[in-house]
Design an enzyme around this catalytic site. Structure first.
Site, PDB file in Angstrom:
ATOM      1  N   ASN A  40       7.305  -8.631  14.361  1.00  0.00           N
ATOM      2  CA  ASN A  40       8.101  -8.502  15.840  1.00  0.00           C
ATOM      3  C   ASN A  40       7.794  -9.983  16.449  1.00  0.00           C
ATOM      4  O   ASN A  40       7.218 -10.582  16.093  1.00  0.00           O
ATOM      5  CB  ASN A  40       7.259  -7.467  16.538  1.00  0.00           C
ATOM      6  CG  ASN A  40       5.896  -7.344  16.897  1.00  0.00           C
ATOM      7  OD1 ASN A  40       5.294  -8.636  17.091  1.00  0.00           O
ATOM      8  ND2 ASN A  40       5.177  -6.352  16.725  1.00  0.00           N
ATOM      9  N   GLU A  45       4.183 -11.063  17.182  1.00  0.00           N
ATOM     10  CA  GLU A  45       3.568 -11.590  15.794  1.00  0.00           C
ATOM     11  C   GLU A  45       4.015 -12.927  15.545  1.00  0.00           C
ATOM     12  O   GLU A  45       3.153 -13.455  15.058  1.00  0.00           O
ATOM     13  CB  GLU A  45       3.788 -10.537  14.663  1.00  0.00           C
ATOM     14  CG  GLU A  45       2.968  -9.092  15.155  1.00  0.00           C
ATOM     15  CD  GLU A  45       3.712  -7.810  14.207  1.00  0.00           C
ATOM     16  OE1 GLU A  45       2.922  -6.900  14.063  1.00  0.00           O
ATOM     17  OE2 GLU A  45       4.806  -8.101  13.721  1.00  0.00           O
ATOM     18  N   ASP A  87       7.813   1.818  13.578  1.00  0.00           N
ATOM     19  CA  ASP A  87       7.656   2.489  12.374  1.00  0.00           C
ATOM     20  C   ASP A  87       9.174   2.923  12.179  1.00  0.00           C
ATOM     21  O   ASP A  87       9.644   3.085  11.297  1.00  0.00           O
ATOM     22  CB  ASP A  87       6.823   3.575  12.284  1.00  0.00           C
ATOM     23  CG  ASP A  87       5.188   3.283  12.494  1.00  0.00           C
ATOM     24  OD1 ASP A  87       4.899   2.031  12.251  1.00  0.00           O
ATOM     25  OD2 ASP A  87       4.537   4.101  13.000  1.00  0.00           O
TER      26      ASP A  87
END
Length: 306
Positions: A189, A192, A259
């Protein structure tokens, strides 16, 4: 096959109508407890909801929460055959205390040291045998930095997948971020990747193209997907890149949205979809799950109607 950090998402919900006389903190009058599949297990649940046949490999502790997680898998019609126990660590549990629709606190029970020794070798052997049986079309590495996907372990598994010509999808975390050499799809993402490079990364096409070049150079991966929260999803197949705006309108809880996106990406890749089409579908699915409270799986019927 999903390989990664499995956990339980536990919700303790009740009412708060007074402050404790012992300290200036609210007193939660517990109403109900709800245990749900979390982490890599929630990814497996999303994949199953999308119609995939899912194998899940991970580690639990030799504690009461280990059998509970296995039972949650069985209740969801997911196999627990590749879930192994490590007596040196507890089953990871994220406990959220909520009242009046608001989260008050989260308590994490976990050990995050690298998985080594007999538990690691046992898990690797089971995964190896399952892949050699020829029933695996794609491997998804779901990392939450809880110790399962440390560098040596992932490199051995990635090499095995390359030898068997099995596509690999990676959802990384900070520790071991650059360990997934030559994967098929790498999906961090925005936050990150901002923490991993020296340049300033903005949610714009030009900025993301530059950081994608860094990812391609470091990992020699085939494609990149970067989730951008309210800014949507960026994709790059090494030749073309594109930025896709989010479909989200109502935001109740962002837990588990990543997820859902990685599950859509894995299914789309396995089905031969183009990356831009995967991104558009993932945006719709992500918007669906963040409109609900708690960690939930995607609703395939609703996704088809979107």
């Amino acid at each position: 096959m999903v390989i990664g950090d499995v956990m339980i998402d536990r919700y303790l919900d009740g009412k708060v109508d007074r402050i404790s006389p012992e300290a200036p903190v609210p007193v939660l009058a517990l109403g109900k407890e709800d245990n749900r599949l979390g982490g890599a297990a929630n990814v497996a649940l999303n994949l199953k909801a999308l119609g995939a046949t899912v194998l899940l490999a991970g580690i639990v502790g030799e504690d009461p929460n280990g059998p509970l997680l296995r039972q949650l898998l069985r209740d969801a019609d997911l196999s627990a055959d590749l879930i192994m126990a490590d007596p040196s660590r507890p089953t990871t549990v994220k406990t959220r205390l909520t009242a009046n629709g608001q989260q008050l606190m989260r308590v994490d029970r976990e050990v995050t040291t690298d998985l080594v020794g007999a538990p690691q070798e046992g898990l690797l052997t089971k995964i190896h045998r399952t892949i050699d049986a020829g029933n695996v079309d794609l491997v998804l590495f779901q990392d939450y930095n809880k110790g399962v996907l440390y560098s040596e372990f992932t490199q051995r598994l990635l090499e095995l997948c390359r030898q068997r010509d099995i596509p690999t999808v990676v959802d990384p975390k900070n520790k071991g971020f650059w360990s997934f050499q030559q994967c098929t799809l790498f999906k961090p993402n925005l936050r990150e990747i901002q923490q991993q490079v020296e340049m300033v990364v903005k949610p714009t096409l030009n900025s993301l193209d530059l950081v994608a070049d860094i990812i391609f150079e470091k990992l020699s991966c085939k494609s990149v997907m970067i989730t951008l929260s309210e800014h949507g999803i960026y994709v790059n197949d090494g030749k073309k890149s594109s930025l896709h705006a989010t479909d989200a309108r109502d935001v109740a809880d962002v837990s588990g949205a990543g997820d859902t996106v990685i599950s859509i990406a894995a299914c789309g890749l396995a089905a031969g979809m183009a990356l831009p089409d995967i991104a558009k579908l993932a945006n719709r699915a992500g918007a669906q799950v963040i409109a609900k409270r708690g960690v939930v799986a995607v609703d395939l019927a609703a996704l088809r109607e979107a």
